[in-house]
Design a protein around this motif. Structure first.
Motif, mmCIF file in Angstrom:
data_model
loop_
_atom_site.group_PDB
_atom_site.id
_atom_site.type_symbol
_atom_site.label_atom_id
_atom_site.label_comp_id
_atom_site.label_asym_id
_atom_site.label_seq_id
_atom_site.Cartn_x
_atom_site.Cartn_y
_atom_site.Cartn_z
ATOM 1 N N CYS A 69 0.826 -1.208 0.000
ATOM 2 C CA CYS A 69 0.000 0.000 0.000
ATOM 3 C C CYS A 69 0.857 1.255 0.000
ATOM 4 N N GLN A 70 1.859 1.279 0.852
ATOM 5 C CA GLN A 70 2.680 2.485 0.958
ATOM 6 C C GLN A 70 3.458 2.738 -0.328
ATOM 7 N N TYR A 71 3.988 1.685 -0.937
ATOM 8 C CA TYR A 71 4.760 1.874 -2.164
ATOM 9 C C TYR A 71 3.886 2.474 -3.259
ATOM 10 N N PHE A 72 2.700 1.905 -3.460
ATOM 11 C CA PHE A 72 1.892 2.352 -4.598
ATOM 12 C C PHE A 72 1.140 3.649 -4.320
ATOM 13 N N ILE A 73 0.942 3.980 -3.067
ATOM 14 C CA ILE A 73 0.453 5.328 -2.757
ATOM 15 C C ILE A 73 1.484 6.349 -3.223
ATOM 16 N N ASN A 74 2.734 6.095 -2.881
ATOM 17 C CA ASN A 74 3.813 7.008 -3.304
ATOM 18 C C ASN A 74 3.984 7.017 -4.813
ATOM 19 N N ASP A 75 3.731 5.880 -5.443
ATOM 20 C CA ASP A 75 3.931 5.755 -6.888
ATOM 21 C C ASP A 75 2.849 6.474 -7.678
ATOM 22 N N LEU A 76 1.602 6.401 -7.221
ATOM 23 C CA LEU A 76 0.491 6.933 -7.998
ATOM 24 C C LEU A 76 0.130 8.373 -7.668
ATOM 25 N N ALA A 77 0.298 8.756 -6.406
ATOM 26 C CA ALA A 77 -0.197 10.072 -5.979
ATOM 27 C C ALA A 77 0.343 11.232 -6.819
ATOM 28 N N PRO A 78 1.643 11.242 -7.189
ATOM 29 C CA PRO A 78 2.137 12.381 -7.985
ATOM 30 C C PRO A 78 1.488 12.517 -9.362
ATOM 31 N N LEU A 79 0.828 11.485 -9.836
ATOM 32 C CA LEU A 79 0.243 11.520 -11.181
ATOM 33 C C LEU A 79 -1.167 12.097 -11.201
ATOM 34 N N THR A 80 -1.780 12.241 -10.040
ATOM 35 C CA THR A 80 -3.224 12.492 -10.031
ATOM 36 C C THR A 80 -3.605 13.915 -10.378
ATOM 37 N N ASP A 81 -2.781 14.893 -10.068
ATOM 38 C CA ASP A 81 -3.176 16.278 -10.323
ATOM 39 C C ASP A 81 -3.471 16.514 -11.798
ATOM 40 N N ARG A 82 -2.702 15.871 -12.653
ATOM 41 C CA ARG A 82 -2.880 16.092 -14.091
ATOM 42 C C ARG A 82 -3.605 14.950 -14.789
ATOM 43 N N TRP A 83 -3.379 13.714 -14.349
ATOM 44 C CA TRP A 83 -3.784 12.578 -15.174
ATOM 45 C C TRP A 83 -4.829 11.675 -14.548
ATOM 46 N N ALA A 84 -5.364 12.022 -13.403
ATOM 47 C CA ALA A 84 -6.293 11.115 -12.711
ATOM 48 C C ALA A 84 -7.540 10.807 -13.528
ATOM 49 N N ASN A 85 -7.953 11.740 -14.370
ATOM 50 C CA ASN A 85 -9.209 11.568 -15.104
ATOM 51 C C ASN A 85 -9.009 11.428 -16.606
ATOM 52 N N GLU A 86 -7.797 11.056 -17.000
ATOM 53 C CA GLU A 86 -7.498 10.814 -18.408
ATOM 54 C C GLU A 86 -7.402 9.310 -18.642
ATOM 55 N N TYR A 87 -8.041 8.826 -19.686
ATOM 56 C CA TYR A 87 -8.075 7.390 -19.965
ATOM 57 C C TYR A 87 -7.773 7.147 -21.441
#
Length: 626
Positions: A183-201
């Motif tokens: 959990c801790q690893y992937f929280i750190n891995d994904l969180a920086p991407l969300t501001d720009r790309w969280a809703n892009e598919y």
């Protein structure tokens, strides 16, 4: 602990065989062979590589549902079930069990690792737009979700983020990660991407197995995955700030699903007795905004993520769930999985609060109705059974139909699930009143202003004010609208418990523990009408409410999400929050056939589930919690 994983990660090849995908995607070629590491610098190869990852996901789709449901308390196994499925139900899965194949998870992970390592995320088109970032983020979310499933089932897993390209790579030693580590690893891995790309598919056009070409349903929203990672981490650590992060991730998905500051309400779907029922055989299902069976994509559809399945069994990635849960010609009408006594007891234990057609009076449905119509009505609407007749021999046979697993595709996330997890996270974050509102009335800014803010500290009010559900876009359905199966345009929010147990705000048996209300008094000491004095919640009251709401939420997960593949995981997550996690989980699972038969169930399940090590699978001495 260090282990070698070459036994269950075969030499990696990004030759993602697509022979079984001809019914999955429209494409000119069924196979794509990459021979150079720099193949992910053009659109065609990048897209085909993502298709290959989605293809690999198919192999773990069925077991995601089965491991999450069959080991819980809401289903039981019939005599038709194969021995592997029976062993799963009894926590007795050996190395050769068809559902105990960790290599399939690592096939997904390894393909993801290769893609992440080699895709050119800096490449732009002539409009200065990044070409492959949508794929990059989507693949990272798939990898995180897959690792979470792996560790939830095995407890401790070899962790590798570099692609395995040869036997030499596979023979390296890798660290073991537990649930908290993952959990801790992937929280750190994904969180920086969300501001720009969280809703892009990625948008891959027409997909024949999904109606209207809803390719977006094939991907795992980053904020939902982050919500799950934080919710599991908080459940293990008890950290309130992590619960708050989980709640905020679920909220961000809801509020941004259809664009910035958009609307994605819980909707007004419910199953209810007709007002004035006398014979108790007249009910209706009011569906507003779709339900779990619709596989289309739109602003208000229920379904969020699926793993697509093939339509022909010979193709290899054909989901067998419909043959296990649903009587049909392909299984000679003999199912392997049926609702358990525990499911019947949970549904029937609910008090169903009916209202008059005017919405001014209420009464309760009888508790002794037949055909599982007592209590909550969601079971009645998704499950049917009876007898069929062989047209040639005249022989009678039992049939069973669980509608939730009658599809070609495997359903993973849907809207009601996200609202329930938002409620769970808010409860853990110290806001049981807000969590209870999601169950009882629905949550919007009016509820927050009237029921939550006045009872919170200033800092807590400031935090929860980030959750913004404007009344103009999240209107609470009124009791009159509920009784008459109507609603105005912006009345689109209802308490989740009302979806099956009647009008919950009137239900005397569904109340949050609270203090006696205080009112201002006149000179004679009589309460002044409308002068309610809000009291700040004490830590003791908040804790009592949290424990109460937690128990409601676990029940509601069962009522709303039964048969969808989450039950054992839900019990496990709630168990981590208890003083004695092992005893809590064991008591739930052993009550599969009713509390009175817990001893017999305990005798069939040879492993002692009070020992947390027995919650998890083992494989070949190489993977699993030691």
């Amino acid at each position: 602990m260090i282990t070698k994983i070459y036994k269950f990660i075969f030499a990696f090849s990004v030759i993602c065989g697509l022979a079984s995908c001809s019914d999955f995607f429209d494409q000119e070629s069924e196979h794509v062979i990459f021979t150079e590491k720099d193949h992910l610098h053009n659109a065609t190869d990048t897209i085909y590589s993502v298709i290959g990852i989605l293809n690999k996901l198919q192999a773990i789709g069925d077991r995601t549902v089965l491991l999450g449901e069959v080991r819980g308390d809401l289903v039981d196994i019939t005599n038709t079930a194969n021995s592997d499925l029976r062993d799963m139900a009894l926590f007795n899965m050996g190395d050769d069990n068809q559902y105990n194949q960790p290599r399939d998870y690592y096939a997904v992970i390894n393909n993801c690792n290769y893609f992440i390592a080699n895709v050119d995320t800096a490449m732009k088109n002539n409009r200065n737009e990044y070409l492959f970032m949508r794929e990059y983020v989507a693949v990272k979310a798939i990898r995180a979700w897959t690792y979470l499933q792996l560790v939830l089932n095995y407890g401790s897993v070899p962790f590798v983020t570099d692609p395995i390209l040869s036997k030499i790579d596979a023979e390296k030693e890798f660290p073991r990660y537990n649930l908290q580590d993952i959990c801790q690893y992937f929280i750190n891995d994904l969180a920086p991407l969300t501001d720009r790309w969280a809703n892009e598919y990625p948008n891959y056009g027409n997909i024949r197995t999904l109606r209207n070409g809803a390719s977006r349903l094939l991907f795992f929203p980053v904020n939902i995955v982050l919500g799950d990672l934080n919710l599991w981490l908080a459940s293990v650590t008890g950290n309130q700030s992590t619960y708050r992060e989980a709640a905020m991730r679920y909220y961000k998905y809801i509020s941004q699903r259809n664009g910035d500051n958009s609307t994605y309400p819980i909707g007004g779907s419910y199953y209810s007795w007709m007002p004035g029922s006398a014979t108790w055989d007249s009910m209706y299902g009011y569906i507003s905004g779709g339900d779990y069976s619709s596989e289309t994509y739109g602003q208000n559809t229920e379904l969020i993520t699926v793993i697509a399945g093939d339509s022909i069994p010979a193709e290899g990635n054909y989901s067998q769930l419909r043959n296990l849960f649903y009587s049909r010609e392909d299984n000679d009408y003999h199912v392997s999985i049926v609702p358990s006594t525990g499911m019947f007891n949970l549904s029937e234990s609910q008090a169903n609060c009916c209202v008059s057609s005017t919405g001014t009076t209420f009464y309760y449905a009888p508790s002794d109705l037949t055909r599982h119509r007592a209590g909550d009505l969601r079971l009645y609407y998704c499950y049917d059974w009876g007898q069929g007749t062989n047209t040639l021999t005249g022989e009678r046979y039992d049939v069973s139909y669980i509608d939730k697993q009658s599809f070609q595709n495997i359903h993973i996330y849907r809207r009601s699930m996200i609202y329930l997890r938002l409620a769970e996270a808010l409860n853990g974050a110290g806001f049981p009143r807000a969590a209870f509102s999601i169950l009882s009335t629905g949550l919007n800014n009016e509820i927050l202003s009237q029921e939550i803010y006045p009872r919170c500290s200033q800092s807590d009010s400031l935090w929860i004010s980030q959750i913004d559900f404007p009344e103009t876009r999240y209107g609470i359905i009124t009791v009159q609208e509920y009784a008459n199966q109507t609603s105005t345009a912006n009345h689109n929010t209802i308490g989740i418990h009302t979806r099956g147990s009647g009008w919950t705000p009137f239900n005397e048996y569904y109340k949050l523990p609270d203090v006696e209300p205080l009112f201002e008094v006149d000179e004679e000491g009589n309460p002044i009408e409308g002068s309610y004095i809000y009291q700040k919640d004490t830590p003791e009251l908040t804790q009592r409410q949290k424990e109460f709401v937690d128990s409601l939420l676990l029940n509601e997960n069962g009522l709303e999400l039964a048969f969808e593949g989450t039950r054992f995981y839900d019990i496990m997550r709630f168990a981590y929050r208890q003083p004695n996690p092992g005893q809590f989980l064991a008591d739930k699972v052993y009550a599969r056939r009713g509390k009175a038969n817990s001893g017999a169930m305990r005798g069939e399940i040879k492993k002692d589930l009070t020992d947390q090590r027995n919650w998890f699978l083992q494989w070949n001495g190489q993977i699993g919690l030691q």
